[in-house]
Enzyme design. Structure first.
Site, PDB file in Angstrom:
ATOM      1  N   GLY A   1      -5.412   2.402  -3.354  1.00 47.50           N
ATOM      2  CA  GLY A   1      -6.689   2.967  -3.764  1.00 47.50           C
ATOM      3  C   GLY A   1      -6.526   4.168  -4.673  1.00 47.50           C
ATOM      4  O   GLY A   1      -7.501   4.693  -5.203  1.00 47.50           O
TER       5      GLY A   1
ATOM      6  N   ASP B   1      -2.077  -0.791   5.784  1.00 49.46           N
ATOM      7  CA  ASP B   1      -2.406  -0.144   7.056  1.00 49.46           C
ATOM      8  C   ASP B   1      -3.873   0.201   7.223  1.00 49.46           C
ATOM      9  O   ASP B   1      -4.283   0.630   8.305  1.00 49.46           O
ATOM     10  CB  ASP B   1      -1.598   1.149   7.210  1.00 49.46           C
ATOM     11  CG  ASP B   1      -2.137   2.267   6.329  1.00 49.46           C
ATOM     12  OD1 ASP B   1      -2.435   3.352   6.852  1.00 49.46           O
ATOM     13  OD2 ASP B   1      -2.288   2.058   5.108  1.00 49.46           O
TER      14      ASP B   1
ATOM     15  N   ASP C   1      -0.018   5.223   1.026  1.00 49.39           N
ATOM     16  CA  ASP C   1      -0.173   6.140   2.159  1.00 49.39           C
ATOM     17  C   ASP C   1      -0.253   5.361   3.464  1.00 49.39           C
ATOM     18  O   ASP C   1      -1.044   4.431   3.601  1.00 49.39           O
ATOM     19  CB  ASP C   1      -1.429   6.998   1.974  1.00 49.39           C
ATOM     20  CG  ASP C   1      -1.341   7.858   0.731  1.00 49.39           C
ATOM     21  OD1 ASP C   1      -0.578   8.830   0.745  1.00 49.39           O
ATOM     22  OD2 ASP C   1      -2.020   7.526  -0.256  1.00 49.39           O
TER      23      ASP C   1
ATOM     24  N   ASP D   1       0.868  -1.171   0.000  1.00 46.14           N
ATOM     25  CA  ASP D   1       0.000   0.000   0.000  1.00 46.14           C
ATOM     26  C   ASP D   1       0.911   1.229   0.000  1.00 46.14           C
ATOM     27  O   ASP D   1       2.114   1.127   0.299  1.00 46.14           O
ATOM     28  CB  ASP D   1      -0.882  -0.035   1.248  1.00 46.14           C
ATOM     29  CG  ASP D   1      -1.724   1.219   1.401  1.00 46.14           C
ATOM     30  OD1 ASP D   1      -2.433   1.565   0.440  1.00 46.14           O
ATOM     31  OD2 ASP D   1      -1.646   1.849   2.463  1.00 46.14           O
TER      32      ASP D   1
ATOM     33  N   ASN E   1      -9.015  -0.934   3.585  1.00 51.82           N
ATOM     34  CA  ASN E   1      -8.989  -1.469   2.220  1.00 51.82           C
ATOM     35  C   ASN E   1      -7.826  -2.420   1.980  1.00 51.82           C
ATOM     36  O   ASN E   1      -7.659  -2.935   0.871  1.00 51.82           O
ATOM     37  CB  ASN E   1      -8.958  -0.324   1.200  1.00 51.82           C
ATOM     38  CG  ASN E   1      -7.737   0.566   1.357  1.00 51.82           C
ATOM     39  OD1 ASN E   1      -7.129   0.643   2.431  1.00 51.82           O
ATOM     40  ND2 ASN E   1      -7.379   1.272   0.304  1.00 51.82           N
TER      41      ASN E   1
END
Length: 237
Positions: A46, A217, A12, A10, A220
């Site tokens: 995302g 984290d 962010d 991921d 999602n």
């Protein structure tokens, strides 16, 4: 040899620091080592593909991307799969929003993200960052022709849980609804998530989830972390 053949990260809150940066020199070195061992590096986020491409502007040609929470898959600049929303469902969500003025909404397509010009300034500016390819439009009721990958909703952090519950109650049977952090909710086609997108990408390389290590984290990331053989959740600071 490493006990995995693919790494999914991921962005962010995971790969990026609080200033949305990472050690580019170290990454270049590690990517070279991964390529030598045949290990695939997958950016699972995302975010819009264009945002991710800019984050890895020097290396994106060598990476795979599970963008838009799994709705848009790219393998070394080649678009592999687009999983688009039904336009009728989008219209229903736009109508639903009218009863929730605290809910801010944008539509993310393959060509661009579309943001109503009269939305709250902070939401618009945030969307502009996460979606470098964007257009300000009059209304989501008159969307341009595009394949729509997800709807992104923004709200105050304290409104996330009640709005998530309301959206789940109304659309949970037809949409995948997930929070990427307090203040943000994404709505995708039912069945779409990062784990599903990663599975499809791994199959291209004749690999399976037992070959995958993943880092994330947020809400999602849950499917991705539990699906990988090795899943690591970042400690919240």
């Amino acid at each position: 040899m490493a006990p995995f053949k693919a790494i999914a990260v991921d962005m962010d809150g995971t790969f990026l620091d609080d200033q949305k940066n990472y050690d580019k020199e170290l990454f270049a070195y590690l990517l070279t080592k991964m390529n030598e061992q045949g290990i695939h590096f997958i950016v699972a986020s995302g975010n819009q593909y264009e945002r991710l491409r800019l984050d890895f502007v020097e290396h994106y040609q060598d990476l795979a991307f599970v963008a838009e929470n799994g709705a848009y898959l790219i393998d070394r600049t080649q678009a592999v799969l687009t999983q688009a929303l039904d336009l009728d469902v989008i219209k229903q969500v736009v109508t639903f929003k009218q009863a929730y003025p605290e809910l801010h909404l944008a539509a993310c397509g393959v060509k661009a993200a579309y943001i109503p010009h009269d939305e709250e300034t902070d939401f618009v500016e945030g969307m502009k960052y996460y979606c470098p390819k964007h257009e300000l439009i009059e209304s989501l009721e008159k969307l341009p022709v595009d394949a729509y990958l997800k709807l992104t909703a923004g709200m105050r952090a304290e409104d996330t849980k009640p709005l998530l519950a309301a959206l789940q109650a109304e659309f949970g049977q037809v949409l995948k609804i997930t929070s990427s952090g307090f203040g943000s909710i994404d709505l995708m086609k039912k069945g779409v998530n990062k784990a599903q997108g990663l599975d499809l990408m791994l199959k291209r390389w004749n690999l399976g989830h037992d070959d995958l290590i993943a880092f994330g984290d947020g809400g999602n990331d849950i499917e991705m972390l539990t699906h990988a053989k090795y899943g690591y959740a970042m400690e919240k600071r």
